[in-house]
Design a protein around this motif. Structure first.
Motif, short mmCIF file in Angstrom:
data_model
loop_
_atom_site.label_atom_id
_atom_site.label_comp_id
_atom_site.label_asym_id
_atom_site.label_seq_id
_atom_site.Cartn_x
_atom_site.Cartn_y
_atom_site.Cartn_z
N LEU A 26 -15.31 -9.75 7.08
CA LEU A 26 -15.43 -8.56 7.92
C LEU A 26 -14.16 -7.73 7.86
N THR A 27 -13.01 -8.39 7.82
CA THR A 27 -11.76 -7.64 7.70
C THR A 27 -11.65 -6.97 6.34
N ALA A 28 -12.05 -7.66 5.30
CA ALA A 28 -11.92 -7.12 3.94
C ALA A 28 -12.81 -5.92 3.71
N ILE A 29 -13.98 -5.87 4.33
CA ILE A 29 -14.90 -4.75 4.09
C ILE A 29 -14.82 -3.70 5.19
N SER A 30 -13.86 -3.83 6.11
CA SER A 30 -13.79 -2.88 7.23
C SER A 30 -13.16 -1.55 6.87
N GLY A 31 -12.57 -1.44 5.68
CA GLY A 31 -11.95 -0.20 5.28
C GLY A 31 -11.42 -0.29 3.87
N ASP A 32 -10.64 0.72 3.50
CA ASP A 32 -10.09 0.81 2.15
C ASP A 32 -8.57 0.66 2.24
N PRO A 33 -7.99 -0.42 1.75
CA PRO A 33 -6.53 -0.59 1.82
C PRO A 33 -5.76 0.37 0.93
N LEU A 34 -6.47 1.09 0.05
CA LEU A 34 -5.81 2.06 -0.84
C LEU A 34 -6.00 3.49 -0.39
N GLU A 35 -6.54 3.68 0.80
CA GLU A 35 -6.87 5.04 1.26
C GLU A 35 -5.65 5.95 1.34
N GLU A 36 -4.51 5.41 1.79
CA GLU A 36 -3.32 6.26 1.94
C GLU A 36 -2.83 6.77 0.59
N PHE A 37 -3.08 6.01 -0.49
CA PHE A 37 -2.64 6.45 -1.81
C PHE A 37 -3.62 7.42 -2.45
N SER A 40 -2.74 10.78 -1.43
CA SER A 40 -1.34 11.13 -1.65
C SER A 40 -1.19 11.97 -2.91
N SER A 41 -0.22 12.90 -2.84
CA SER A 41 0.07 13.74 -4.01
C SER A 41 1.35 13.28 -4.71
N ALA A 42 1.83 12.12 -4.37
CA ALA A 42 3.05 11.59 -4.98
C ALA A 42 2.80 11.29 -6.46
N PRO A 43 3.79 11.53 -7.30
CA PRO A 43 3.58 11.30 -8.74
C PRO A 43 3.37 9.83 -9.10
N ASN A 44 3.85 8.92 -8.26
CA ASN A 44 3.70 7.49 -8.57
C ASN A 44 2.58 6.85 -7.75
N ALA A 46 -0.52 6.39 -8.49
CA ALA A 46 -1.34 5.46 -9.28
C ALA A 46 -0.63 4.11 -9.44
N GLN A 47 0.68 4.15 -9.67
CA GLN A 47 1.41 2.90 -9.80
C GLN A 47 1.40 2.10 -8.49
N LEU A 48 1.54 2.82 -7.37
CA LEU A 48 1.51 2.15 -6.06
C LEU A 48 0.15 1.53 -5.79
N MET A 49 -0.91 2.23 -6.16
CA MET A 49 -2.26 1.70 -6.00
C MET A 49 -2.44 0.45 -6.83
N GLN A 50 -1.95 0.49 -8.07
CA GLN A 50 -2.08 -0.67 -8.94
C GLN A 50 -1.32 -1.87 -8.38
N ALA A 51 -0.11 -1.61 -7.84
CA ALA A 51 0.71 -2.70 -7.31
C ALA A 51 0.03 -3.34 -6.08
N ARG A 52 -0.53 -2.49 -5.20
CA ARG A 52 -1.19 -3.05 -4.02
C ARG A 52 -2.47 -3.77 -4.40
N SER A 53 -3.19 -3.27 -5.36
CA SER A 53 -4.41 -3.94 -5.80
C SER A 53 -4.10 -5.33 -6.34
N GLU A 54 -3.01 -5.44 -7.09
CA GLU A 54 -2.63 -6.76 -7.61
C GLU A 54 -2.15 -7.68 -6.48
N LEU A 55 -1.41 -7.10 -5.52
CA LEU A 55 -0.91 -7.91 -4.41
C LEU A 55 -2.05 -8.49 -3.59
N LEU A 56 -3.06 -7.65 -3.28
CA LEU A 56 -4.19 -8.09 -2.45
C LEU A 56 -5.34 -8.64 -3.27
N ASP A 57 -5.21 -8.63 -4.60
CA ASP A 57 -6.26 -9.15 -5.47
C ASP A 57 -7.59 -8.44 -5.21
N LEU A 58 -7.53 -7.09 -5.15
CA LEU A 58 -8.73 -6.32 -4.81
C LEU A 58 -9.76 -6.33 -5.93
#
Length: 512
Positions: A26-37, A40-44, A46-58
């Protein structure tokens, strides 16, 4: 009993597996942990999204991730393995490390409040049951439900305004006008007259004595500037110790057993004799030293009770041990009060000692007593808030349970046989009235470990409740599961203990 406990543990394991599976998914499907990225218009980004995806094993489905988490959590059950792995939070911090910090903060915040609420609620419940439909009964009921109905965040804000800001302003010039002292004394006197009951003359004497004593005490404290330079000293410890010795002897043994009373008074005398010699040792105090001294103090009190002998040494030893603990506590409190001026004048405190946020003052330096006062001043407001809102349930449960028990046949039989009222209430009625209260306390312990979420938020304490909400907000299952695991295991353990306590409280109950 062993078979019963094993069955309960097996059932608890299956319940824990099913509940943890649901909570994780229920916690895992309650939202998108990558929503803030994604926004975001930051140039990095995509890299931040990739790092968080690997950390949380999305990249792995949530049910499969749960079983990976379960494999790491199962290592916590292996004795001496030191490989407990509950994953990492979204910031990369190991959950076991974060749980250790948050659990200490939560236990520090709510343990004292829960224990005091239980003790005060049970005491008020017994008194109001014995004085049913009296002014005291109606007054306690009204105040209990008043605070129970108030939102905890509003109570916390009021305490910040008047208990911290107002009291800190008062401490700059701690003077109490005579009419304020008289008003407080009148309230205390009225409460005392309602509590004692009896004939109007007796109530008037008790109420008038309480009014005069409290008024004189407050005026004396104002004249001597006690609130800026507090302390107890031998005189206060002596007077309080003698009064407590009589009270403890009445509750534990009754005044017919004079040896029990003498044991309590002797414990007070030993504490007074040790007052000055122990001051030098207390200057070097550490938590371990205070613990060891506390144990030795209780053992000395028990030994004093044993030395008085008599037909019931057990009662003497209980009174002596309790009084030794209380007198030792007053000596430690006096030492804390001696350190108050140094704490008040500390540059980090700036003359405003009652804190409104956090668990400690950053970068505060000092000895055991200074740090102890700092922890107390940060805990006093949230502790009072939690006591006020949780007192009603214990009071009403105890009152209703006592009223039910006091109407039983065996209570009437005990009175008909000439058993003293103290023994009827404390030995026969109270013990059986504790059975439903044990169930309530067991549930509250689980809530205690889970943290007082609103109170932690208002007072800025980063405990278990904060950790749980932070995990939900960031769609991070690992911290949520860490808190869930602690709360679930604690709740199940204490409910099992409550079931086992039933047979100890009531011999008619047998665990099979």
């Amino acid at each position: 009993m062993v078979t019963y406990v094993v069955r309960r543990l097996i059932a608890a394991a299956f319940i824990l597996l099913g509940a943890s599976f649901l909570v994780y998914n229920l916690t895992a499907i309650s939202g998108d942990p990558l929503e803030e990225f994604r926004a975001s218009s930051a140039p990095n980004a995509a890299q931040l999204m990739q790092a968080r995806s690997e950390l949380l094993d999305l990249g792995t489905p949530a049910p499969i991730r749960y079983f990976k988490w379960l494999g790491g959590a199962a290592q916590c059950l292996v004795p001496f393995a030191a490989r407990c792995d509950l994953g990492k939070s979204i910031s990369g911090q190991p959950i076991t490390e974060a749980l250790g910090i948050a659990l200490v903060q939560t236990l520090t915040l709510v343990t004292a409040a829960t224990v005091l609420a239980i003790l005060m609620g049970i005491a008020l419940g017994i008194v109001t049951a014995l004085r049913q439909y009296s002014a005291l009964d109606y007054g306690v009921t009204f105040m209990a439900f008043l605070f129970f109905s108030l939102p905890i965040f509003w109570v916390a804000v009021l305490l910040k305004e008047y208990g911290a800001i107002g009291f800190n302003n008062f401490l700059r010039e701690p003077e109490i006008p005579w009419y304020v002292a008289a008003g407080i004394g009148a309230v205390v006197g009225l409460a005392a007259s309602m509590a004692v009951g009896g004939e109007p003359k007796r109530r008037a004497i008790i109420g008038g004595g309480g009014f005069a004593f409290v008024t004189a005490l407050l005026i004396l404290a104002s004249v001597t500037r006690w609130f800026r330079y507090p302390g107890l000293g031998l005189a206060v410890i002596l007077l309080a110790g003698v009064g407590l010795a009589f009270a403890v002897a009445v509750l534990v043994a009754g005044l017919n057993n004079r040896r029990a009373l003498y044991s309590g008074l002797a414990a007070v005398a030993v504490g007074l004799v040790a007052y000055f010699p122990v001051q030098g040792l207390l200057n070097l105090a550490t938590p371990l030293m205070i613990l060891i001294l506390g144990i030795l103090t209780v053992l000395v009190g028990i030994g004093v009770g044993w030395a008085f002998g008599g037909y019931d040494r057990g009662q003497n030893m209980r009174v002596g041990g309790i009084m030794a603990f209380l007198v030792g506590g007053m000596i430690v409190l006096d030492r804390f009060l001696q350190a108050w001026p140094a704490y008040f004048d500390n540059g980090k405190i700036r003359g405003r000692p009652i804190a409104t946020i956090g668990a400690q003052t950053p970068n505060l330096e000092g000895d055991f007593w200074i740090r102890g006062i700092d922890s107390f001043t940060h805990l006093i407001l949230p502790t009072v808030a939690l006591i006020l809102v949780s007192l009603a349930s214990y009071t009403r449960f105890t009152r209703s349970s006592m009223l039910e028990v006091m109407n039983m046949d065996y209570i009437r039989t005990a009175r008909a046989k000439g058993v003293s009222e103290r023994a009827v209430v404390m030995r026969h009625a109270f013990r059986n009235a504790l059975i439903p209260i044990a169930t309530v306390v067991a549930f509250d312990i689980g809530a205690l470990i889970g943290g007082a979420v609103i109170t932690e938020t208002v007072f800025g304490v980063r405990g278990m409740g904060f950790m749980f909400l932070d995990g939900i907000f960031h769609v991070d299952p690992n911290p949520v599961m860490g808190v869930f695991l602690c709360v679930a295991v604690t709740a199940m353990a204490f409910n099992l203990m409550a079931d086992l306590a039933y047979s100890a409280l009531d011999p008619r109950v047998r665990v099979k």
